[in-house]
Enzyme design. Structure first.
Site, PDB file in Angstrom:
ATOM      1  N   GLU A  46      14.476  14.771   4.756  1.00 18.91           N
ATOM      2  CA  GLU A  46      14.462  13.755   5.532  1.00 18.91           C
ATOM      3  C   GLU A  46      13.899  12.661   5.713  1.00 18.91           C
ATOM      4  O   GLU A  46      12.634  12.482   5.994  1.00 18.91           O
ATOM      5  CB  GLU A  46      15.387  13.775   7.026  1.00 18.91           C
ATOM      6  N   ASN A 106      20.922   6.855   9.835  1.00 16.32           N
ATOM      7  CA  ASN A 106      20.190   8.142   9.304  1.00 16.32           C
ATOM      8  C   ASN A 106      20.481   9.173   8.691  1.00 16.32           C
ATOM      9  O   ASN A 106      21.634   9.642   8.876  1.00 16.32           O
ATOM     10  CB  ASN A 106      18.995   9.364  10.505  1.00 16.32           C
ATOM     11  N   LYS A 123      23.722  10.937   9.280  1.00 15.00           N
ATOM     12  CA  LYS A 123      23.670  12.254  10.370  1.00 15.00           C
ATOM     13  C   LYS A 123      24.247  12.069  11.450  1.00 15.00           C
ATOM     14  O   LYS A 123      24.298  11.324  12.033  1.00 15.00           O
ATOM     15  CB  LYS A 123      22.093  12.421  10.465  1.00 15.00           C
ATOM     16  N   GLU A 142      16.115   8.679  18.151  1.00 18.74           N
ATOM     17  CA  GLU A 142      16.746   8.630  17.200  1.00 18.74           C
ATOM     18  C   GLU A 142      17.623   8.348  18.084  1.00 18.74           C
ATOM     19  O   GLU A 142      18.929   7.455  17.315  1.00 18.74           O
ATOM     20  CB  GLU A 142      17.158  10.195  16.289  1.00 18.74           C
ATOM     21  N   CYS A 168      18.940  17.474   9.232  1.00 16.92           N
ATOM     22  CA  CYS A 168      17.581  18.331  10.393  1.00 16.92           C
ATOM     23  C   CYS A 168      18.150  18.043  11.713  1.00 16.92           C
ATOM     24  O   CYS A 168      18.197  20.178  11.500  1.00 16.92           O
ATOM     25  CB  CYS A 168      16.282  16.937  11.406  1.00 16.92           C
ATOM     26  N   ASN A 193      11.942  16.277   9.807  1.00 19.01           N
ATOM     27  CA  ASN A 193      11.624  15.834  10.567  1.00 19.01           C
ATOM     28  C   ASN A 193      11.045  16.465  11.475  1.00 19.01           C
ATOM     29  O   ASN A 193      11.818  16.233  12.624  1.00 19.01           O
ATOM     30  CB  ASN A 193      10.740  14.294  10.207  1.00 19.01           C
TER      31      ASN A 193
END
Lengths: 308, 308
Positions: A46, A106, A123, A142, A168, A193
């Protein structure tokens, strides 16, 4: 049926000051290693072009637009596509996407060996929070810097393999795996991450985080009878530590390759995609065993509703 | 918040010739042990009053009606209810249910310490097949002898704990866990009778079966931040071997107690149900993080649809 050597390209931290070109050079070195090992497909983490900037707060989000890609491939990333073509190797990697409309995602893509983008995923399960929260040991913003993905969970047939993506935190959500499983997925790639410390719990450190990571990947692979590659960006990054634990998992949910370091490290394993068929036609024969009439809450109810 | 000592009462095989009274006597002995250890709740296996008869084929299903209970409690099972009351202990166990309408279910109930049935669950994910299949090493005819459960996945507040049930093969299906999780479940009890050999794969034996069992329970508990008890009927039964591996798992997905034998064996662990709140309010805060707009396939599509 297809056999293929899979390569999971773990990456060590990318510091704020590191240029895209320097990062791409590291990725090209990993691709060269993968080619030497006969890999047909390579998976990167990612957000693998930049530092994991959601650990930092800025009031004006636009200050962080420089972490986002407005073109894919762009000038910095074109060499990755060129290498894929030269090696005849498919690949996937994650990056931050800024659309022409100004939306931030993302994102991860699958690139076929001819250099075409065959799947884009944005994402969906964004963890963390949107505003500065001083009680956390570190920020995880995020929800501030990205919109939730709007493309759903999709599977593409690439290199004769049914491939799907998640990113993730998605790996902890069986809904993500099942959406892919219901499309017959044979290879799920998930970059991550993941901070080594739960920012709301001092007692939850590295070992527990690695356990939850591996548990989620192995269960998702087993319960959908699919290969999976889970690929970390890890180690120290801008003074913050992230877990390693890059793994390749088979359709029985067993780890068949595992990274040993917290830096740039390539691991490989041979996948025999015919092995996906056994689980999909027996214990996880969805057509024979799923009972959707009892799954109503899953797709209609977001949060918990306690029984009366 | 509630703390409680949980007891998981693994049972060794029950042979065809064994009477209900003999089995109930074994269960009462396990309840006495649980009481000695201060347990507030005890969980018994799936189908814990009889042998696992779906390994046998009969053309006329009615020949097997004697394995089913038409009353609960009935004369043979009343002593279990009496013991629960005498000990002030809640309990759950599984049995085969024959309704007044003539329908057959693989059923489990929760009984409160005052002897009331507070939850009934009928197994939804029936594994196996409905007709004799000679290529199998042994038969697994649950789809012949039972109807799929018609009551859904429900949670009841019993002894101040939100309790839910699933049975055996259900534990491999994240849909079952999530239906319970969406009702705030804090304790999931799952009894099982799991053959040590995959009847369609000679290479899948005891170790792999135990791994898949534990993987599914730990993932389900972690991903819904709930305690879980998974309780085996195991060992040799009518010449067939079944896995043990009874476990109690905490809301972080860690095994906190595990059986060591393949016979009647009680294991206990203290549950602090306040510990369910952390996961439910952070990484698995469903209201904050679930994206039901992308889960459509899960509740509308039973089998696999390959991408076009």
């Amino acid at each position: 049926m297809t056999k293929m050597i899979l390569a999971a390209a773990q990456m060590g931290g990318i510091q704020k000051a590191e240029s895209r070109d320097a990062v791409v050079a590291r990725m090209l070195a990993l691709m060269a290693q993968a080619h030497d090992k006969g890999a047909g497909f390579i998976a990167f983490p990612e957000m693998c072009l930049t530092t994991f900037f959601p650990r930092f707060y800025v009031e004006d989000r636009a200050e962080f637009d420089h972490w986002f890609e407005t073109q894919m491939p762009g000038p910095a990333t074109q060499p990755l596509f060129d290498a894929a073509k030269a090696y005849g190797m498919g690949m996937t990697f994650g990056y931050c996407e800024l659309t022409p409309e100004g939306d931030h995602y993302n994102t991860a893509i699958i690139v076929s060996p001819d250099g075409a983008i065959t799947l884009k995923y944005r994402k969906i399960h964004l963890p963390g929070h949107a505003e500065y929260e001083p009680e956390r040991t570190h920020q995880h913003l995020e929800k501030r810097y990205f919109l939730p993905g709007d493309l759903g969970f999709n599977v593409t047939r690439s290199q004769d393999v049914l491939m799907g993506l998640a990113i993730c935190n998605d790996r902890r959500w069986p809904e993500a795996w099942r959406e892919l499983g219901l499309q017959g997925v044979e290879l799920v790639c998930i970059g991550y991450n993941t901070p080594s410390q739960n920012n709301l719990s001092k007692s939850e450190g590295l070992e527990q985080r690695l356990y939850h990571h591996e548990l989620s990947i192995c269960a998702g692979a087993y319960q959908n009878s699919t290969y999976a590659m889970a690929v970390a960006k890890c180690g120290m990054e801008d003074g913050n530590h992230m877990i390693g634990g890059t793994i390749i998992v088979d359709p029985d949910g067993f780890v068949i390759a595992k990274a040993e370091t917290e830096g740039d490290e390539l691991i490989t394993a041979e996948a025999d995609f015919a092995k996906c068929a056994f689980g999909k036609s027996t214990v996880f024969n969805f057509a024979a065993h799923r009972r959707i009439e009892h799954y109503g809450r899953i797709a209609t109810q977001t949060g918990v509703k306690l029984p009366e």
